[in-house]
Design a protein around this motif. Structure first.
Motif, PDB file in Angstrom:
ATOM      1  N   SER A  81       4.446  -9.495  -7.666  1.00  0.00           N
ATOM      2  CA  SER A  81       3.213  -8.956  -8.508  1.00  0.00           C
ATOM      3  C   SER A  81       2.624  -7.847  -7.712  1.00  0.00           C
ATOM      4  CB  SER A  81       2.154 -10.263  -8.476  1.00  0.00           C
ATOM      5  OG  SER A  81       2.614 -11.288  -9.246  1.00  0.00           O
ATOM      6  N   TRP A  82       2.532  -7.841  -6.202  1.00  0.00           N
ATOM      7  CA  TRP A  82       1.960  -6.792  -5.530  1.00  0.00           C
ATOM      8  C   TRP A  82       2.868  -5.797  -5.530  1.00  0.00           C
ATOM      9  CZ3 TRP A  82       3.778  -5.257  -0.342  1.00  0.00           C
ATOM     10  CH2 TRP A  82       3.004  -4.264   0.355  1.00  0.00           C
ATOM     11  N   VAL A  83       4.198  -5.713  -5.495  1.00  0.00           N
ATOM     12  CA  VAL A  83       5.043  -4.592  -5.708  1.00  0.00           C
ATOM     13  C   VAL A  83       5.094  -3.762  -7.029  1.00  0.00           C
ATOM     14  CG1 VAL A  83       7.604  -3.791  -5.530  1.00  0.00           C
ATOM     15  CG2 VAL A  83       6.703  -5.372  -3.707  1.00  0.00           C
ATOM     16  N   THR A  86       3.301 -11.281 -14.742  1.00  0.00           N
ATOM     17  CA  THR A  86       2.132 -10.561 -14.296  1.00  0.00           C
ATOM     18  C   THR A  86       1.926  -9.166 -15.187  1.00  0.00           C
ATOM     19  OG1 THR A  86       2.225 -11.323 -11.983  1.00  0.00           O
ATOM     20  CG2 THR A  86       0.888  -9.524 -12.366  1.00  0.00           C
ATOM     21  N   ARG A 126       7.786 -13.293 -11.128  1.00  0.00           N
ATOM     22  CA  ARG A 126       6.243 -13.084 -10.939  1.00  0.00           C
ATOM     23  C   ARG A 126       5.726 -11.633 -11.511  1.00  0.00           C
ATOM     24  NH1 ARG A 126       2.915 -16.560 -10.696  1.00  0.00           N
ATOM     25  NH2 ARG A 126       4.108 -17.813  -9.260  1.00  0.00           N
ATOM     26  N   THR A 169      -5.190 -17.406  -4.270  1.00  0.00           N
ATOM     27  CA  THR A 169      -4.051 -17.056  -3.413  1.00  0.00           C
ATOM     28  C   THR A 169      -3.652 -18.007  -2.371  1.00  0.00           C
ATOM     29  OG1 THR A 169      -4.471 -14.588  -4.020  1.00  0.00           O
ATOM     30  CG2 THR A 169      -3.252 -15.160  -1.855  1.00  0.00           C
ATOM     31  N   SER A 176       6.505 -14.183  -4.760  1.00  0.00           N
ATOM     32  CA  SER A 176       5.499 -13.699  -5.105  1.00  0.00           C
ATOM     33  C   SER A 176       4.893 -12.418  -4.928  1.00  0.00           C
ATOM     34  CB  SER A 176       4.296 -14.932  -4.471  1.00  0.00           C
ATOM     35  OG  SER A 176       4.366 -14.678  -2.973  1.00  0.00           O
ATOM     36  N   PHE A 177       5.631 -12.001  -3.954  1.00  0.00           N
ATOM     37  CA  PHE A 177       5.377 -10.194  -3.800  1.00  0.00           C
ATOM     38  C   PHE A 177       5.867  -9.777  -4.922  1.00  0.00           C
ATOM     39  CE2 PHE A 177       5.435 -11.887   0.514  1.00  0.00           C
ATOM     40  CZ  PHE A 177       4.527 -11.267   1.171  1.00  0.00           C
ATOM     41  N   GLY A 204       2.518  -4.183  -8.925  1.00  0.00           N
ATOM     42  CA  GLY A 204       0.950  -3.424  -9.183  1.00  0.00           C
ATOM     43  C   GLY A 204       1.205  -2.094  -8.594  1.00  0.00           C
ATOM     44  N   LEU A 205       1.699  -1.951  -7.260  1.00  0.00           N
ATOM     45  CA  LEU A 205       2.042  -0.433  -6.890  1.00  0.00           C
ATOM     46  C   LEU A 205       2.856   0.414  -7.486  1.00  0.00           C
ATOM     47  CD1 LEU A 205       2.702  -1.509  -3.005  1.00  0.00           C
ATOM     48  CD2 LEU A 205       0.585  -1.031  -3.958  1.00  0.00           C
TER      49      LEU A 205
END
Length: 412
Positions: free
Chosen positions: A368-370, A242, A238, A57, A365-366, A372-373
């Motif tokens: 991937s995070w969103v 992912t 992303r 990261t 890149s966010f 995942g949520l």
């Protein structure tokens, strides 16, 4: 600058563009090398996946953020010198990774790789933008090189590492990056003279564009829309790379030529990126042969139903709609980047392309995070339904660009 080294269909690729595209392929290949060798690196240094993920990261953050000062550097010293610095610097930084003796030196090496890698993009895009006649085509060739690097590198470095160890992959990339930097150095003088000639040609023919850009040298509204679009496209990219393999595994259980679903899921991302390389190439040609703004609206509108289809599909249908989505998605960036060059004066393009790259790889890149949520709360299909919502912002921005273009052309 007109030295012919390759011909794809009817597209002639000049030698400097071929070198920069080769460097772009290596740049993105280096970006995914660490992830491909993660297990072997973790085994040698005896660290957990969380620590390895944190190191990755840090490198990725530097890779995206450094594009902003990299753009300023490009505008100050020129794209030729910046490209040489980025390529040779990336190669030397890879040697730091090869010589790492603990997890801290590994992290520092990867951050250096990310720093020089991030500097490459605004300079590379500014270089391609200097070709007034074939901007979109050049952007398509340049982008296709990046896709190929991401698609084929994991297989290559994992095969090498299985025999010679994980450091061998970085050694090879180090040599190739330094070699590409030396190739760029060999054409540097012709590149600078060609750049001056093209800048003069552009100044001679750009009175109308200069009035649009205004005294600041930037047409702010369309440039902001292009940065917004690239941020959204980065978010979609992303999120897709992912969660696409897991989505396929959750919704498709069959084999092809003896390969099970797990193997096919891995191939699916590679196939998506390879289809994207073809999309970049085709999109670049279309961007030079048609009006860019209407083309971009068509492509943006198609993204929405294709993302819905990816989220709802299973089996063979999922494979087919994913291929269609990849083709449409990657057809757009060449024209957006070419439009950015039109709305920005040559002496400011480096910093604007730095912001564009930061939007795509930093803000994007966010995804991937969103994703995942969303996947945690619902399922992987819902990730692509959520991404389809993000695609509506792309549609809105594309429509805004068309309206702006029409208003500007109708201005007395």
């Amino acid at each position: 600058m007109i030295s012919l080294v390759h011909k794809i269909g009817r597209v002639i690729v000049p030698k400097p563009l071929a070198i920069v595209t080769f460097g772009h392929s290596l740049n993105h290949g280096m970006d995914v090398t660490y992830g491909a060798l993660l297990v072997l690196i973790g085994a040698e240094f005896d660290v957990d996946l969380a620590t390895l993920g944190l190191i990755g990261t840090l490198g990725a953050v530097v890779y995206g953020v450094i594009a902003i000062p990299g753009g300023l550097l490009t505008d100050r010293i020129g794209f030729g010198k910046t490209l040489i610095l980025a390529l040779i610097g990336s190669g030397m930084s890879a040697l730091v990774v090869c010589g790492s003796v603990n997890i801290i030196s590994l992290a520092l090496g990867l951050m250096l790789v990310g720093a020089f890698g991030g500097v490459f993009h605004p300079a590379g895009l500014a270089f391609v933008a200097s070709d007034v006649r074939r901007r979109s085509t050049g952007m398509g060739v340049f982008g296709a090189g990046g896709n190929l690097g991401v698609a084929i590198t994991p297989v290559i470095v994992m095969s090498i590492a299985a025999v010679y160890g994980w450091r061998a992959g970085f050694y090879i990339f180090s040599g190739l990056l330094i070699f590409s930097g030396l190739l760029m150095l060999s054409v540097h003088r012709s590149l600078e003279s060609s750049d001056k000639e093209k800048s003069n040609q552009e100044l001679d023919r750009s009175d109308a564009m200069n009035s649009i850009r205004g005294s600041r040298g930037v047409a702010v509204f369309p440039t902001a829309m292009i940065i917004l679009v690239n941020s959204c496209l980065g978010f979609l990219y992303r999120g897709t790379v992912t969660f696409l393999p897991l989505h396929f595994l959750n919704n498709s259980q069959f084999s092809i030529l003896g390969f099970d679903s797990i193997t096919i899921a891995g191939f699916l991302v590679t196939g998506t990126l390879l289809m994207g390389a073809f999309g970049q190439y085709i999109g670049g040609i279309l961007g030079d042969r048609t009006k860019k703004e209407p083309l971009l609206i068509v492509l943006a509108v198609l993204l929405f139903p294709l993302l819905l289809a990816v989220g709802w599909s299973t089996g063979w249908v999922l494979i087919l709609v994913t291929a269609a989505y990849a083709l449409v998605y990657f057809m757009a960036p060449p024209s957006y980047n070419a439009l950015a060059a039109e709305y920005v004066a040559p002496q400011l393009r480096g910093r604007v392309f730095g912001l564009i790259f930061f939007g795509a790889f930093g803000i994007g890149s966010f995804g991937s995070w969103v994703g995942g949520l969303v996947a945690e709360s619902f399922d992987t299909g819902a990730v692509f339904l959520a991404l389809s919502g993000v695609s509506t912002l792309v549609i809105a921005a594309a429509v805004a660009l068309l309206i702006y273009s029409g208003n500007v052309k109708n201005r007395p």
